[in-house]
Design an enzyme around this catalytic site. Structure first.
Site, PDB file in Angstrom:
ATOM      1  N   LYS A   8       1.032  -1.503   0.041  1.00 38.59           N
ATOM      2  CA  LYS A   8      -0.101   0.417   0.061  1.00 38.59           C
ATOM      3  C   LYS A   8       0.811   1.329  -0.036  1.00 38.59           C
ATOM      4  O   LYS A   8       1.485   1.689   1.015  1.00 38.59           O
ATOM      5  CB  LYS A   8      -0.620  -0.125   0.926  1.00 38.59           C
ATOM      6  CG  LYS A   8      -1.970   0.553   1.353  1.00 38.59           C
ATOM      7  CD  LYS A   8      -3.189   0.164   1.853  1.00 38.59           C
ATOM      8  CE  LYS A   8      -3.697   0.846   2.415  1.00 38.59           C
ATOM      9  NZ  LYS A   8      -5.300   0.455   3.954  1.00 38.59           N
TER      10      LYS A   8
HETATM   11  O1  G3P Z   1      -7.483   2.188   5.163  1.00 39.43           O
HETATM   12  C1  G3P Z   1      -7.902   2.975   4.547  1.00 39.43           C
HETATM   13  C2  G3P Z   1      -9.483   3.691   5.290  1.00 39.43           C
HETATM   14  O2  G3P Z   1     -10.583   2.709   4.934  1.00 39.43           O
HETATM   15  C3  G3P Z   1      -9.761   4.424   6.567  1.00 39.43           C
HETATM   16  O3  G3P Z   1     -10.246   4.641   6.794  1.00 39.43           O
HETATM   17  O4  G3P Z   1     -12.488   5.282   8.841  1.00 39.43           O
HETATM   18  O5  G3P Z   1      -9.808   5.819   8.894  1.00 39.43           O
HETATM   19  O6  G3P Z   1     -11.522   7.310   7.399  1.00 39.43           O
HETATM   20  P1  G3P Z   1     -10.925   6.104   8.196  1.00 39.43           P
END
Ligand code: G3P
Length: 218
Positions: free
Chosen positions: A87
């Protein structure tokens, strides 16, 4: 549409795997820290454990921000297990690194994508997945789902093979709307996946079926 779980919590990953609907896992440095996983060796070992639970792709994020460091770190991550997807953040060195990994046959997930232009660059660099963060766009009064729609149109216009991995999912409607638009993958917390199950008519209907069966067979 593929279902990935967005967590580094082994119990939740196992639970989603046991449901039989899990296609992969995404993690990020914040999610690893939340589980208390620190230090390179422990982090690497944790990724291996995740790969042993699931059958599909497991995104492991680099913490480097220069091309040379990202290559070194990404190759080490890819060596952990064949299911690892490196990633990489959507920055200039990240684009260069994704092109390198793509040429080397190493799968990549381009993260922190918030615009159609960034998604176009990720596809040009040969990213396996692009991760638009829909919840974080919604959080700032922008339209996360509209971005998924735009990327779908752009990728279909040119036949880009990069898969749209809708990330930063906040609720079950995000998942349903992503499916309507044609996202290739969603990555979600377990709670939003499990919320898809719920309907009051299912619960009341099942209670009535069981009650009628019990009465008839008393
Ligand atoms: O892993 C990336 C993403 O899904 C993060 O989500 O909830 O931290 O905005 P969030």
């Amino acid at each position: 549409m593929k279902f990935f779980i967005d967590t580094a919590n082994l119990d939740q990953i196992q639970e989603a795997q046991d449901m039989g609907i899990l296609d992969g896992v995404t993690t990020n440095p914040s999610l690893m820290a939340k589980e208390g996983i620190t230090g390179t060796d422990n982090i690497m070992a944790h990724y291996k454990k995740i790969c042993e639970i699931v059958d599909g792709d497991v995104s492991a994020e680099v913490i480097s921000t220069t091309y040379e460091e990202m290559i070194k770190e990404g190759e080490a991550l890819a060596d952990i297990h064949p299911q690892i997807v490196v990633k990489v953040p959507m920055i200039k060195d990240g684009v260069k690194a994704m092109k390198y990994f793509s040429d080397e046959g190493i799968k990549t997930n381009c993260t922190l994508v918030f615009s159609a232009g960034q998604a176009l660059l990720a596809a040009k660099a040969g990213a396996t997945y692009v991760s638009p963060f829909i919840g974080r766009l919604d959080d700032i009064s922008s339209d996360g789902l509209r971005l998924i729609d735009e990327i779908r149109m752009i990728y279909d216009n040119y036949g880009y093979e990069t898969e749209i991995l809708a990330a930063s999912i906040r609720n079950p409607m995000h998942i349903i709307d992503c499916a309507k638009i044609g996202a290739d993958v969603i990555t979600s917390p377990l709670a939003s996946i499990e919320a898809l199950l719920k309907h009051p008519l299912t619960d009341s209907g099942l209670a009535k079926f069981l009650e009628d069966h019990k009465k008839a067979n008393a």
